[in-house]
Design a protein around this motif. Structure first.
Motif, PDB file in Angstrom:
ATOM      1  N   ASN A 287       0.807  -1.228   0.000  1.00  0.00           N
ATOM      2  CA  ASN A 287       0.000   0.000   0.000  1.00  0.00           C
ATOM      3  C   ASN A 287       0.839   1.277   0.000  1.00  0.00           C
ATOM      4  OD1 ASN A 287      -2.923  -1.025   0.436  1.00  0.00           O
ATOM      5  ND2 ASN A 287      -1.716  -2.145   1.941  1.00  0.00           N
ATOM      6  N   ARG A 288       2.129   1.178  -0.301  1.00  0.00           N
ATOM      7  CA  ARG A 288       2.999   2.347  -0.281  1.00  0.00           C
ATOM      8  C   ARG A 288       2.552   3.447  -1.252  1.00  0.00           C
ATOM      9  NH1 ARG A 288       8.219   2.896   1.672  1.00  0.00           N
ATOM     10  NH2 ARG A 288       8.365   0.646   1.992  1.00  0.00           N
ATOM     11  N   PRO A 289       2.204   3.111  -2.529  1.00  0.00           N
ATOM     12  CA  PRO A 289       1.769   4.199  -3.441  1.00  0.00           C
ATOM     13  C   PRO A 289       0.528   4.942  -2.927  1.00  0.00           C
ATOM     14  CG  PRO A 289       2.232   2.192  -4.666  1.00  0.00           C
ATOM     15  CD  PRO A 289       2.258   1.833  -3.233  1.00  0.00           C
ATOM     16  N   ASN A 290      -0.443   4.199  -2.380  1.00  0.00           N
ATOM     17  CA  ASN A 290      -1.655   4.841  -1.863  1.00  0.00           C
ATOM     18  C   ASN A 290      -1.338   5.760  -0.679  1.00  0.00           C
ATOM     19  OD1 ASN A 290      -3.089   3.338  -3.734  1.00  0.00           O
ATOM     20  ND2 ASN A 290      -3.469   1.666  -2.287  1.00  0.00           N
ATOM     21  N   LEU A 291      -0.430   5.316   0.190  1.00  0.00           N
ATOM     22  CA  LEU A 291      -0.060   6.126   1.353  1.00  0.00           C
ATOM     23  C   LEU A 291       0.673   7.400   0.935  1.00  0.00           C
ATOM     24  CD1 LEU A 291       1.231   3.200   3.606  1.00  0.00           C
ATOM     25  CD2 LEU A 291      -0.823   4.549   4.031  1.00  0.00           C
ATOM     26  N   GLN A 292       1.575   7.278  -0.065  1.00  0.00           N
ATOM     27  CA  GLN A 292       2.286   8.458  -0.554  1.00  0.00           C
ATOM     28  C   GLN A 292       1.325   9.472  -1.184  1.00  0.00           C
ATOM     29  OE1 GLN A 292       5.303   6.872  -3.141  1.00  0.00           O
ATOM     30  NE2 GLN A 292       6.839   6.773  -1.500  1.00  0.00           N
ATOM     31  N   ALA A 293       0.346   8.946  -1.940  1.00  0.00           N
ATOM     32  CA  ALA A 293      -0.639   9.842  -2.574  1.00  0.00           C
ATOM     33  C   ALA A 293      -1.477  10.561  -1.525  1.00  0.00           C
ATOM     34  CB  ALA A 293      -1.530   9.017  -3.506  1.00  0.00           C
ATOM     35  N   GLU A 294      -1.822   9.846  -0.459  1.00  0.00           N
ATOM     36  CA  GLU A 294      -2.623  10.456   0.609  1.00  0.00           C
ATOM     37  C   GLU A 294      -1.836  11.541   1.343  1.00  0.00           C
ATOM     38  OE1 GLU A 294      -5.233   9.023   4.497  1.00  0.00           O
ATOM     39  OE2 GLU A 294      -4.547   7.542   3.024  1.00  0.00           O
ATOM     40  N   LEU A 295      -0.542  11.282   1.590  1.00  0.00           N
ATOM     41  CA  LEU A 295       0.287  12.288   2.269  1.00  0.00           C
ATOM     42  C   LEU A 295       0.508  13.514   1.389  1.00  0.00           C
ATOM     43  CD1 LEU A 295       2.965  10.010   3.971  1.00  0.00           C
ATOM     44  CD2 LEU A 295       1.330  11.454   5.148  1.00  0.00           C
ATOM     45  N   SER A 296       0.736  13.307   0.084  1.00  0.00           N
ATOM     46  CA  SER A 296       0.962  14.436  -0.829  1.00  0.00           C
ATOM     47  C   SER A 296      -0.302  15.278  -1.002  1.00  0.00           C
ATOM     48  CB  SER A 296       1.448  13.929  -2.185  1.00  0.00           C
ATOM     49  OG  SER A 296       0.485  13.061  -2.755  1.00  0.00           O
ATOM     50  N   SER A 297      -1.468  14.635  -0.929  1.00  0.00           N
ATOM     51  CA  SER A 297      -2.720  15.392  -1.062  1.00  0.00           C
ATOM     52  C   SER A 297      -2.947  16.324   0.128  1.00  0.00           C
ATOM     53  CB  SER A 297      -3.907  14.430  -1.198  1.00  0.00           C
ATOM     54  OG  SER A 297      -4.033  13.649  -0.021  1.00  0.00           O
ATOM     55  N   THR A 298      -2.429  15.941   1.301  1.00  0.00           N
ATOM     56  CA  THR A 298      -2.585  16.791   2.501  1.00  0.00           C
ATOM     57  C   THR A 298      -1.426  17.764   2.693  1.00  0.00           C
ATOM     58  OG1 THR A 298      -1.555  15.032   3.801  1.00  0.00           O
ATOM     59  CG2 THR A 298      -3.967  15.066   3.721  1.00  0.00           C
ATOM     60  N   ASN A 299      -0.482  17.789   1.728  1.00  0.00           N
ATOM     61  CA  ASN A 299       0.694  18.680   1.764  1.00  0.00           C
ATOM     62  C   ASN A 299       1.521  18.490   3.037  1.00  0.00           C
ATOM     63  OD1 ASN A 299       0.051  19.929  -0.693  1.00  0.00           O
ATOM     64  ND2 ASN A 299      -1.370  21.337   0.346  1.00  0.00           N
ATOM     65  N   SER A 300       1.626  17.256   3.511  1.00  0.00           N
ATOM     66  CA  SER A 300       2.400  16.971   4.736  1.00  0.00           C
ATOM     67  C   SER A 300       3.786  16.414   4.433  1.00  0.00           C
ATOM     68  CB  SER A 300       1.642  16.005   5.631  1.00  0.00           C
ATOM     69  OG  SER A 300       1.230  14.885   4.900  1.00  0.00           O
ATOM     70  N   LEU A 301       4.121  16.237   3.126  1.00  0.00           N
ATOM     71  CA  LEU A 301       5.455  15.761   2.767  1.00  0.00           C
ATOM     72  C   LEU A 301       6.447  16.907   2.812  1.00  0.00           C
ATOM     73  CD1 LEU A 301       4.723  13.382  -0.239  1.00  0.00           C
ATOM     74  CD2 LEU A 301       5.408  12.717   2.051  1.00  0.00           C
ATOM     75  N   THR A 302       7.676  16.616   3.268  1.00  0.00           N
ATOM     76  CA  THR A 302       8.742  17.620   3.371  1.00  0.00           C
ATOM     77  C   THR A 302       9.945  17.154   2.549  1.00  0.00           C
ATOM     78  OG1 THR A 302       9.649  16.566   5.333  1.00  0.00           O
ATOM     79  CG2 THR A 302       8.002  18.293   5.680  1.00  0.00           C
ATOM     80  N   SER A 303      10.991  17.998   2.540  1.00  0.00           N
ATOM     81  CA  SER A 303      12.213  17.644   1.800  1.00  0.00           C
ATOM     82  C   SER A 303      13.063  16.633   2.557  1.00  0.00           C
ATOM     83  CB  SER A 303      13.049  18.904   1.545  1.00  0.00           C
ATOM     84  OG  SER A 303      13.387  19.513   2.773  1.00  0.00           O
ATOM     85  N   ASN A 304      12.739  16.408   3.815  1.00  0.00           N
ATOM     86  CA  ASN A 304      13.520  15.467   4.631  1.00  0.00           C
ATOM     87  C   ASN A 304      12.956  14.064   4.482  1.00  0.00           C
ATOM     88  OD1 ASN A 304      14.944  14.088   6.520  1.00  0.00           O
ATOM     89  ND2 ASN A 304      14.768  15.646   8.093  1.00  0.00           N
ATOM     90  N   HIS A 305      13.820  13.124   4.069  1.00  0.00           N
ATOM     91  CA  HIS A 305      13.386  11.750   3.843  1.00  0.00           C
ATOM     92  C   HIS A 305      12.982  11.053   5.145  1.00  0.00           C
ATOM     93  CE1 HIS A 305      13.211   7.738   2.141  1.00  0.00           C
ATOM     94  NE2 HIS A 305      14.083   7.320   3.051  1.00  0.00           N
ATOM     95  N   GLN A 306      13.747  11.317   6.235  1.00  0.00           N
ATOM     96  CA  GLN A 306      13.454  10.662   7.514  1.00  0.00           C
ATOM     97  C   GLN A 306      12.083  11.062   8.052  1.00  0.00           C
ATOM     98  OE1 GLN A 306      16.713  11.684  10.068  1.00  0.00           O
ATOM     99  NE2 GLN A 306      18.096  10.172   9.175  1.00  0.00           N
ATOM    100  N   THR A 307      11.738  12.347   7.920  1.00  0.00           N
ATOM    101  CA  THR A 307      10.437  12.831   8.403  1.00  0.00           C
ATOM    102  C   THR A 307       9.301  12.218   7.591  1.00  0.00           C
ATOM    103  OG1 THR A 307      11.567  14.898   8.915  1.00  0.00           O
ATOM    104  CG2 THR A 307       9.174  14.928   9.013  1.00  0.00           C
TER     105      THR A 307
END
Length: 401
Positions: A13-33
């Motif tokens: 389910n990794r692609p679905n989770l990434q899409a959900e995080l990007s839709s909420t603008n919660s992704l940052t430039s830091n990979h660990q976060t």
């Protein structure tokens, strides 16, 4: 090793989770976060899975585990690898070459649970003054599981603020000399080359004899037999069996191993000669210092044995007496009693050494412990009375040694 049930769910389910995080603008430039946010989102969704979906992932994990167990039974590790298939040399090098981190690099953001443990530490110490770290973790986990949603939300806000601050600090971070952008020490190629040269310049190892070649094959056969029979053979038992089987071999059967030993010995001589050519010339040996001649004995004084002080007994009250072993002391002072100190002490004649003394004087004088002195009458043929009288006199002309 097969993935766990949660890892299988996360990977599928990794692609679905990434899409959900990007839709909420919660992704940052830091990979660990980003990884931490994805893990927390996946954990929340995994807990709310219906039993039918959870059963599918559990079944997939069970099939993968059964296949892994079958494969690991038939797996025989090659030389230099352990039973899990990992290189033994790589393990040692990884432990030896652990990369150091820049002390100025920003600290990683704190998660919710460690932050809660830090807050409850003071409360735990007041309740349990002699509590250990393991007890603190148990106490904090019990309290953390009973937290209200509002309290969890407060912790979440603090963690997110800490993560944003960490991202800003990483963006502003300028690595020092010898460190990369992630704060790790850069491995120098020159140091690696020097280590490789040192390994090449090592002195060649002694070659194996015929029995050792035979024993190596025997040990491999024994290990295979252990895997087949699922029985462990101890090393002393295996060594005993190998020596018995080696003694039972004929000369023609031993020829294979003697040839291997001869070839190894020949190669060892070639390698040793090339290694010696590369070595620097040996340093000149230091000359041994010559032993100093024995020092001559200093002139000493002897008692007269006649005066009242010489004939008196130890008083047992003065400091020298108290230091004597006879009076319960340790014998450290090593002086005579103050009341037994002779006033007519005479100087003895000095002699260079015991060896010269034995050479120059006859055996009789040596065994008796005295030397004839001019004017004393000893050894001159006089009677015993004249000898004793002259020895006891205090004329300073001679005496015992």
């Amino acid at each position: 090793m097969p993935n766990t049930v949660f890892s299988l769910y996360l990977n599928t389910n990794r692609p679905n989770l990434q899409a959900e995080l990007s839709s909420t603008n919660s992704l940052t430039s830091n990979h660990q976060t980003n990884f931490g946010k994805m893990s927390s989102l996946a954990s929340a969704k995994f807990k709310s899975l219906p039993p039918e979906s959870l059963a599918l992932y559990t079944k997939a994990y069970g099939d993968a585990k059964a296949l892994y167990d079958e494969q690991i039974k038939s797996y025989t590790p090659p030389p230099g690898y352990d039973s899990s298939g990992k290189s033994i040399k790589d393990k040692k090098e990884a432990a030896r070459r652990k990369r150091r981190k820049d002390p100025l690099y920003p600290k990683n953001p704190v998660n919710q649970f460690p932050l809660f443990v830090k807050k409850t530490k003071v409360e735990f110490k007041l309740k349990f003054p002699q509590g250990k770290l393991g007890d603190l973790s148990k106490y904090a986990s019990e309290k953390y599981s009973k937290l209200a949603p509002a309290e969890l939300e407060e912790l979440k806000v603090v963690v997110e603020e800490d993560a944003r601050m960490f991202a800003r600090e990483v963006a502003d971070y300028k690595p020092g000399e010898g460190y990369d952008l992630k704060g790790f020490e850069i491995e120098k190629e020159k140091e690696q080359e020097q280590e490789q040269e040192q390994e090449q310049d090592k002195k060649p190892k002694q070659p194996m004899n015929a029995f050792m070649h035979f024993a190596n094959e025997g040990v491999e056969r024994g290990r295979l037999k252990e895997l087949e029979l699922n029985v462990s053979i101890s090393l002393p038992e295996m060594s005993k069996k190998l020596s018995e089987s080696w003694n039972a071999l004929k000369t023609q059967e031993k020829k294979k191993y003697t040839d291997l030993a001869a070839a190894g010995s020949k190669q060892y001589k070639i390698d040793l000669a090339s290694w010696r050519k590369k070595q620097p010339p040996p340093l000149p040996k230091k000359e041994k210092k010559k032993a100093k001649p024995p020092l001559a004995t200093y002139p000493r004084k002897s008692r007269c044995t006649v005066c009242s002080s010489c004939k008196a007994a130890n008083c047992g009250k003065c400091d020298p007496c108290k230091s004597m072993v006879a009076f319960g002391g340790k014998g450290t002072l090593k002086q005579s009693c103050e009341k037994r100190r002779c006033k007519n002490r005479r100087k003895r004649r000095s002699r260079p050494s015991h060896t010269l003394f034995h050479k120059e004087n006859d055996l009789t004088a040596t065994n008796m412990g005295f030397v004839a002195v001019s004017g004393s009458g000893i050894g001159s043929g006089s009677d015993s009375e004249s000898d004793s009288s002259e020895c006891s006199s205090d004329n300073g002309s001679g005496g015992w040694i």
